[in-house]
Design a protein around this motif. Sequence first.
Motif, mmCIF file in Angstrom:
data_model
loop_
_atom_site.group_PDB
_atom_site.id
_atom_site.type_symbol
_atom_site.label_atom_id
_atom_site.label_comp_id
_atom_site.label_asym_id
_atom_site.label_seq_id
_atom_site.Cartn_x
_atom_site.Cartn_y
_atom_site.Cartn_z
ATOM 1 N N GLY A 1 -32.272 43.787 12.377
ATOM 2 C CA GLY A 1 -33.530 44.188 11.751
ATOM 3 C C GLY A 1 -34.061 43.213 10.749
ATOM 4 O O GLY A 1 -35.008 43.516 10.026
ATOM 5 N N GLN A 2 -33.478 41.996 10.637
ATOM 6 C CA GLN A 2 -33.921 41.049 9.617
ATOM 7 C C GLN A 2 -35.340 40.597 9.865
ATOM 8 O O GLN A 2 -36.138 40.484 8.946
ATOM 9 N N ALA A 3 -35.693 40.336 11.127
ATOM 10 C CA ALA A 3 -37.028 39.807 11.415
ATOM 11 C C ALA A 3 -38.108 40.838 11.164
ATOM 12 O O ALA A 3 -39.231 40.507 10.811
ATOM 13 N N GLU A 4 -37.785 42.145 11.339
ATOM 14 C CA GLU A 4 -38.829 43.162 11.217
ATOM 15 C C GLU A 4 -38.971 43.674 9.783
ATOM 16 O O GLU A 4 -40.070 43.730 9.239
ATOM 17 N N ARG A 5 -37.811 44.046 9.137
ATOM 18 C CA ARG A 5 -37.929 44.706 7.834
ATOM 19 C C ARG A 5 -36.818 44.193 6.941
ATOM 20 O O ARG A 5 -35.728 44.726 6.925
ATOM 21 N N THR A 6 -37.101 43.132 6.206
ATOM 22 C CA THR A 6 -36.100 42.578 5.302
ATOM 23 C C THR A 6 -35.896 43.455 4.092
ATOM 24 O O THR A 6 -34.926 43.291 3.362
ATOM 25 N N GLU A 7 -36.773 44.443 3.854
ATOM 26 C CA GLU A 7 -36.633 45.270 2.669
ATOM 27 C C GLU A 7 -35.487 46.251 2.771
ATOM 28 O O GLU A 7 -35.149 46.911 1.789
ATOM 29 N N PHE A 8 -34.808 46.344 3.933
ATOM 30 C CA PHE A 8 -33.720 47.298 4.070
ATOM 31 C C PHE A 8 -32.371 46.675 3.755
ATOM 32 O O PHE A 8 -31.355 47.290 3.971
ATOM 33 N N ARG A 9 -32.312 45.406 3.295
ATOM 34 C CA ARG A 9 -31.046 44.777 2.951
ATOM 35 C C ARG A 9 -30.496 45.350 1.645
ATOM 36 O O ARG A 9 -31.254 45.821 0.793
ATOM 37 N N ILE A 10 -29.143 45.258 1.536
ATOM 38 C CA ILE A 10 -28.504 45.723 0.300
ATOM 39 C C ILE A 10 -28.875 44.762 -0.821
ATOM 40 O O ILE A 10 -28.666 43.552 -0.712
ATOM 41 N N ARG A 11 -29.385 45.258 -1.871
ATOM 42 C CA ARG A 11 -29.807 44.421 -2.991
ATOM 43 C C ARG A 11 -28.693 44.364 -4.022
ATOM 44 O O ARG A 11 -27.900 45.292 -4.155
ATOM 45 N N PRO A 12 -28.600 43.281 -4.767
ATOM 46 C CA PRO A 12 -27.496 43.140 -5.713
ATOM 47 C C PRO A 12 -27.637 44.058 -6.918
ATOM 48 O O PRO A 12 -28.738 44.401 -7.337
ATOM 49 N N ALA A 13 -26.462 44.416 -7.465
ATOM 50 C CA ALA A 13 -26.409 45.157 -8.727
ATOM 51 C C ALA A 13 -25.676 44.284 -9.722
ATOM 52 O O ALA A 13 -24.515 43.934 -9.498
ATOM 53 N N PHE A 14 -26.329 43.882 -10.783
ATOM 54 C CA PHE A 14 -25.762 42.941 -11.738
ATOM 55 C C PHE A 14 -24.998 43.686 -12.811
ATOM 56 O O PHE A 14 -25.353 44.790 -13.216
ATOM 57 N N SER A 15 -23.934 43.051 -13.289
ATOM 58 C CA SER A 15 -23.166 43.579 -14.412
ATOM 59 C C SER A 15 -22.563 42.414 -15.153
ATOM 60 O O SER A 15 -22.401 41.317 -14.600
ATOM 61 N N GLY B 1 -16.538 45.717 1.159
ATOM 62 C CA GLY B 1 -15.570 46.630 0.587
ATOM 63 C C GLY B 1 -16.179 47.456 -0.533
ATOM 64 O O GLY B 1 -17.405 47.489 -0.734
ATOM 65 N N PRO B 2 -15.351 48.155 -1.306
ATOM 66 C CA PRO B 2 -15.857 48.967 -2.424
ATOM 67 C C PRO B 2 -16.642 48.099 -3.413
ATOM 68 O O PRO B 2 -16.205 47.012 -3.787
ATOM 69 N N GLY B 3 -17.796 48.600 -3.825
ATOM 70 C CA GLY B 3 -18.638 47.848 -4.751
ATOM 71 C C GLY B 3 -19.440 46.760 -4.086
ATOM 72 O O GLY B 3 -19.876 45.819 -4.763
ATOM 73 N N GLN B 4 -19.622 46.842 -2.761
ATOM 74 C CA GLN B 4 -20.363 45.805 -2.054
ATOM 75 C C GLN B 4 -21.753 45.634 -2.658
ATOM 76 O O GLN B 4 -22.462 46.594 -2.916
ATOM 77 N N GLY B 5 -22.140 44.397 -2.897
ATOM 78 C CA GLY B 5 -23.447 44.086 -3.462
ATOM 79 C C GLY B 5 -23.415 43.829 -4.954
ATOM 80 O O GLY B 5 -24.396 43.330 -5.518
ATOM 81 N N ILE B 6 -22.304 44.147 -5.620
ATOM 82 C CA ILE B 6 -22.219 43.925 -7.075
ATOM 83 C C ILE B 6 -22.071 42.437 -7.348
ATOM 84 O O ILE B 6 -21.308 41.738 -6.679
ATOM 85 N N ILE B 7 -22.803 41.953 -8.353
ATOM 86 C CA ILE B 7 -22.638 40.595 -8.873
ATOM 87 C C ILE B 7 -22.270 40.738 -10.343
ATOM 88 O O ILE B 7 -23.071 41.188 -11.163
ATOM 89 N N HIS B 8 -21.029 40.379 -10.659
ATOM 90 C CA HIS B 8 -20.539 40.525 -12.036
ATOM 91 C C HIS B 8 -20.466 39.150 -12.691
ATOM 92 O O HIS B 8 -19.824 38.235 -12.166
#
Length: 493
Positions: A16-30, A42-49
């Motif tokens: 679905g990347q070509a059609e709707r890039t807005e559905f990707r997991i977005r990062p969560a900063f900490s 894995g657990p916490g996928q998408g976190i950027i610490h």
Amino acid sequence: MTDLTAPLDERATGPGQAERTEFRIRPAFSGQGQSAVEVLSGPGQGIIHRFDTHLLIGRAARCDLVIDDATVSREHLLIDGRGGRWLALSRNPKNPALKNGVPFQTAPVGTGDTLTLGPARLRLVLSNPQAGLALPPRVRRLLGDRKLLISAGIGIFILLVLLFFLSKPAKTPQEAVVADDWARQRAQQDTEFMNKVSTLLIQARRLQEEGRDDQALARLDALLAIDAGNGEAQRLKAELQTGMMQRSAEDKSRRDQAAQALERAKPHIQQAERLLAAGDGAGARAAAQDALAQAPDAAQVRQLMEKIDAREASDQRQAQEKAQTATAKRQELNGLYDEAAAALADDALYKALLIYRRLGDAEAAEPARAAARKKAAEIQDALVKRVMPDFTAGQKLYNQKKYAEASALWAKVLEIYPEAKETKARLAELTPMLEAEAKRLYEEGLVYEGLGDRQTARARWNAVLETMPLKDNAYSRRAAEKLGMSPDRKGQP
């Protein structure tokens, strides 16, 4: 340095990347700092610490980055840059982390390295470890103004919250399912990739231990083709190549030494071959031993020793066969001696004569040959003495023209001593005369038979048998048939 604020949907790939890039997991900063660790799966996928000089990762709540999974230790991994370089330390020896797919206890790390803790896969983005230790003077002055810092922090926080909620797309249930499927596929792909890398590395190490360096090198090339930055594979490949070069040099050195040793051994080899050709097995073996002392590993020397061994074995076999032949011949000769003794005991002098003549030719030793020939001469003299009276009597009868009687005596002489040459000659002269007389008598018998005088005819036929007693004479056989008797019998049937 890598842009830590870039959303994951700009770096990810999947359905679905070509059609709707807005559905990707977005990062969560900490956290805060110039370095960061990103949870890829894995657990916490998408976190950027973010962090500055050190980071403690584990399952416990006291850790800087919490990975909530039972396979993760309470304090699993420490990333430390306070010593002037970045190091990763596994806190639990029984449950080590993986760096780029390889277990470790302590290992240097850098930007781009991938760390695995249980099901979680992390990617590092590290700054210069010295950068966070010395701040510019202007920054230190700003940090001293506490009110300004608090106001700036609150403003930035509000701005980030607004940006997060404004940029967060609303997902339909179908889009959420697609995103979850893609996340699972990516996690599965990452797991398969790690398994493949680990398998190739383990196979390469096992092949190296077994001494199959070429195959181990092929495994490492396959690994580096899919993971070019794998430091462990690069190190092992360099180690293998170095070892192979060293072994190649050692092999060349051994070959050179073997060639020099063979040159020193060649004179001894040539001498051994000459002695062996001359039949001197002992001398050939001594020369071969000298060659073996000079070049113990030379194939040419080993072949020479095998040739000498084969020659000695052949000589031994020939000696054994010769001894067996001599034994068999001696047994045969002993049998002939026994047979000759039996012939003498039976008064069969001519048979004994023939046997002793054979012994005189067959005996290997000269004394035995001479003794056998002497015995044969004695038997021959005895035969001559035995037949001489009959021969003399036959001569007298011959002179008296009693040819039939003379022929009978001479035939007796030949039965006793078939080699009596004079007797054979006399019989040869007498035989035509006797045959002519036998013919005349037989034909007269036929005439009387035709006249009906049966008695006179039979008398003539009996005279044929008396005149020509030889069994192979045609007239004797015919006369015997007329008389109804065998040719060696006389008289009426």
